[in-house]
Design a protein around this motif. Structure first.
Motif, short mmCIF file in Angstrom:
data_model
loop_
_atom_site.label_atom_id
_atom_site.label_comp_id
_atom_site.label_asym_id
_atom_site.label_seq_id
_atom_site.Cartn_x
_atom_site.Cartn_y
_atom_site.Cartn_z
N ALA A 1 4.53 5.51 -5.40
CA ALA A 1 4.58 5.46 -6.87
C ALA A 1 3.57 6.44 -7.47
O ALA A 1 3.89 7.16 -8.42
CB ALA A 1 4.31 4.04 -7.35
N ALA A 2 2.36 6.47 -6.88
CA ALA A 2 1.33 7.39 -7.39
C ALA A 2 1.77 8.84 -7.22
O ALA A 2 1.60 9.66 -8.13
CB ALA A 2 0.01 7.14 -6.66
N ASP A 3 2.37 9.15 -6.05
CA ASP A 3 2.87 10.52 -5.82
C ASP A 3 3.91 10.89 -6.88
O ASP A 3 3.91 12.02 -7.40
CB ASP A 3 3.51 10.63 -4.43
N THR A 4 4.80 9.93 -7.19
CA THR A 4 5.87 10.19 -8.16
C THR A 4 5.28 10.43 -9.55
O THR A 4 5.70 11.33 -10.28
CB THR A 4 6.86 9.01 -8.20
N ALA B 1 14.45 6.70 -4.76
CA ALA B 1 14.97 7.37 -3.57
C ALA B 1 13.94 7.32 -2.44
O ALA B 1 14.30 7.12 -1.27
CB ALA B 1 15.33 8.81 -3.90
N ALA B 2 12.67 7.48 -2.79
CA ALA B 2 11.62 7.43 -1.77
C ALA B 2 11.53 6.04 -1.15
O ALA B 2 11.35 5.90 0.07
CB ALA B 2 10.28 7.83 -2.39
N LEU B 3 11.69 5.01 -1.98
CA LEU B 3 11.67 3.64 -1.44
C LEU B 3 12.86 3.41 -0.51
O LEU B 3 12.72 2.83 0.57
CB LEU B 3 11.71 2.61 -2.57
N ALA B 4 14.04 3.85 -0.95
CA ALA B 4 15.24 3.67 -0.12
C ALA B 4 15.10 4.44 1.18
O ALA B 4 15.52 3.97 2.24
CB ALA B 4 16.47 4.12 -0.90
N ASP B 5 14.49 5.62 1.10
CA ASP B 5 14.29 6.43 2.29
C ASP B 5 13.35 5.74 3.28
O ASP B 5 13.57 5.76 4.49
CB ASP B 5 13.69 7.78 1.86
N ARG B 6 12.31 5.10 2.74
CA ARG B 6 11.30 4.47 3.59
C ARG B 6 11.76 3.10 4.12
O ARG B 6 11.53 2.75 5.26
CB ARG B 6 9.99 4.31 2.81
N TYR B 7 12.39 2.32 3.23
CA TYR B 7 12.72 0.93 3.58
C TYR B 7 14.21 0.66 3.72
O TYR B 7 14.59 -0.46 4.07
CB TYR B 7 12.13 -0.04 2.54
N GLY B 8 15.04 1.65 3.40
CA GLY B 8 16.47 1.44 3.44
C GLY B 8 16.91 0.62 2.23
O GLY B 8 16.08 0.18 1.44
N VAL C 1 0.84 -1.20 0.00
CA VAL C 1 0.00 0.00 0.00
C VAL C 1 0.87 1.26 0.00
O VAL C 1 0.67 2.18 -0.79
CB VAL C 1 -0.96 0.00 1.21
N GLU C 2 1.87 1.26 0.89
CA GLU C 2 2.72 2.45 1.00
C GLU C 2 3.49 2.71 -0.30
O GLU C 2 3.55 3.86 -0.77
CB GLU C 2 3.73 2.27 2.14
#
Ligand code: FAD
Length: 100
Positions: A29-32, A50-57, A23-24
């Motif tokens: 992805a939708a925001d991007t 970058a957003a994925l790496a920021d959220r999940y490392g 979901v997150e």
């Protein structure tokens, strides 16, 4: 292409839980996509990574597999996943259900 959820490999390696990450990451992805404003070039979509790496490392393999080189894992994993015995006894029983 933006991969989200299981397709992006975001489910927890130990528990198999992946609904929240699906979901997150879908929302990220939708925001991007919205922020790209209709121009879907790689530089407009790269912020998703970058957003994925920021959220999940940055994903680091857990357990003993981290000592096995990535190219070797990539070569061997498909064959293991095609094995009914491996899928049943290792993937499902041992890793997912933690039977025994
Ligand atoms: C038995 C089991 C139990 C689980 N229990 C939990 C739990 O308790 N908690 C938890 O957080 N996670 C759990 N998970 C993991 C969770 O289900 C997944 O991580 C989550 O559903 C991933 O969501 P997703 O949207 O990425 O993928 P999916 O939910 O797999 O959605 C992908 C969708 O794409 C569709 N699709 C595939 N190919 C195409 C195509 N070519 N064209 C159009 N559509 C297509 C599929 O039909 C599917 O509906 C469990 C998984 C399993 C298998």
């Amino acid at each position: 292409v933006l991969l989200a959820g299981d397709a992006a490999g975001l489910a927890d390696a130990a528990s198999g839980e992946g609904i929240r990450a699906a979901v997150e990451s879908g929302q990220l992805a939708a925001d991007t996509i919205l922020a790209a404003g209709g121009v879907y070039s790689s530089d407009r979509l790269t912020p998703y990574a970058a957003a994925l790496a920021d959220r999940y490392g940055h994903r680091v393999p857990e357990g003993a597999s981290r000592f096995v080189p990535q190219p070797f894992r990539r070569a061997v994993a498909p064959a293991l996943m095609r094995s009914r015995w491996f899928a049943r006894h290792v993937l499902l029983d041992a890793w997912f259900l933690k039977a025994g």
